[in-house]
Design an enzyme around this catalytic site. Sequence first.
Site, PDB file in Angstrom:
ATOM      1  N   HIS A   1       0.833  -1.208   0.000  1.00 46.97           N
ATOM      2  CA  HIS A   1       0.000   0.000   0.000  1.00 46.97           C
ATOM      3  C   HIS A   1       0.867   1.257   0.000  1.00 46.97           C
ATOM      4  CE1 HIS A   1      -3.104  -2.772   1.535  1.00 46.97           C
ATOM      5  NE2 HIS A   1      -3.993  -1.838   1.273  1.00 46.97           N
TER       6      HIS A   1
ATOM      7  N   ASN B   1       7.933  -4.414   3.358  1.00 47.30           N
ATOM      8  CA  ASN B   1       6.525  -4.072   3.520  1.00 47.30           C
ATOM      9  C   ASN B   1       6.058  -4.329   4.949  1.00 47.30           C
ATOM     10  OD1 ASN B   1       3.838  -3.477   3.091  1.00 47.30           O
ATOM     11  ND2 ASN B   1       3.459  -5.140   1.655  1.00 47.30           N
TER      12      ASN B   1
END
Length: 342
Positions: A121, A152
């Site tokens: 994201h 991440n």
Amino acid sequence: MSLRSFLFGSVASYASVVVYYMVTDKKALPESSSKLESASKSILTHGIPDRGPNIQVYDNHVLSYDQAKKTPIWVAERITREHVNGPADRKNIRFKPDPDVPTRFSADNSDYLRSGWSRGHMSPAGDNKYSQEAMSQSFYLSNIVPQNLDNNAGFWNRLEIYCRDLTQRYNAVTIFSGPLSLPSPIEDGKLVVTYPVIGKNQVAVPTHLYKIIIVEDKNSKPIGIGSFIVPNKPIGFEHALTEYQVPLDEVERKTGVTFTPKLDTSGLRDLCEIDSCKLMQKGDFDSYFIGRRLKSANNRQTLEKAWKELDAKKITPTQYHIDVYKQKMEEFKNNERNKSEE
């Protein structure tokens, strides 16, 4: 959603004003429009080539999308403590192509499957807890880049948590995030840009990620800024965020984007001087995520497994861990009792 509804909706903010001026600079429009109209009659007789909308607007983020790379160029947010707290839950949300991006220019979940890269994201789900719809929109693949899994789930995740923590100390936090493909030297000393692509849609894997953070005082006045370029690879807890801090100008030159055309950032203080720029350390990070696993447990087995992880990692349970454990255990007991009475 229209730009007008965005500007006057729940996200009307400094960030949206930036976007507004980026796409409605009236001084530039008349001359360029006249030249383009003339060219459309003499050169572009078959139509003006279209790269898609320059700006795409959602409930709690705005982005510019690269249809060739199938990733965003930049993603903008302005978050407050209200945005990062609330009932929204990511449990049943799935990643999916953005309905506003033409299929031939979109990534697909199959591109990421067994690619070795995670779906990272840029506007994280945790920044959208105030609204289930806003959180769902953050799972559009237009907001996602191929990201190293350890990065991440580790360093980048800790940076996102730090941004959310800033909302407890400042009125609001404007954030720009996105991917970068930076050059590296080859044998003869020349610099080249190389990056892999994944899947049938050839989604570009960035070499780096960037994040620009602007904090505001209680009067909504921007007072501090920090810009960071982070390699898209595992980064251990021994590395500090300040190691990756760069001037805003460096990010702008590498992206080709002027992020705040209506804000003079030269007068803003260094974020890492007025705030800590310290990311959560390993013990606290592990404790935080065990707490999340306790809260999301959907049966006794997963609850007990998460609880035992505290002992395995030599973490003393906090009052939060204890309260969540007791609450979930009582919930499971009641469910079992109700089933036995049916």
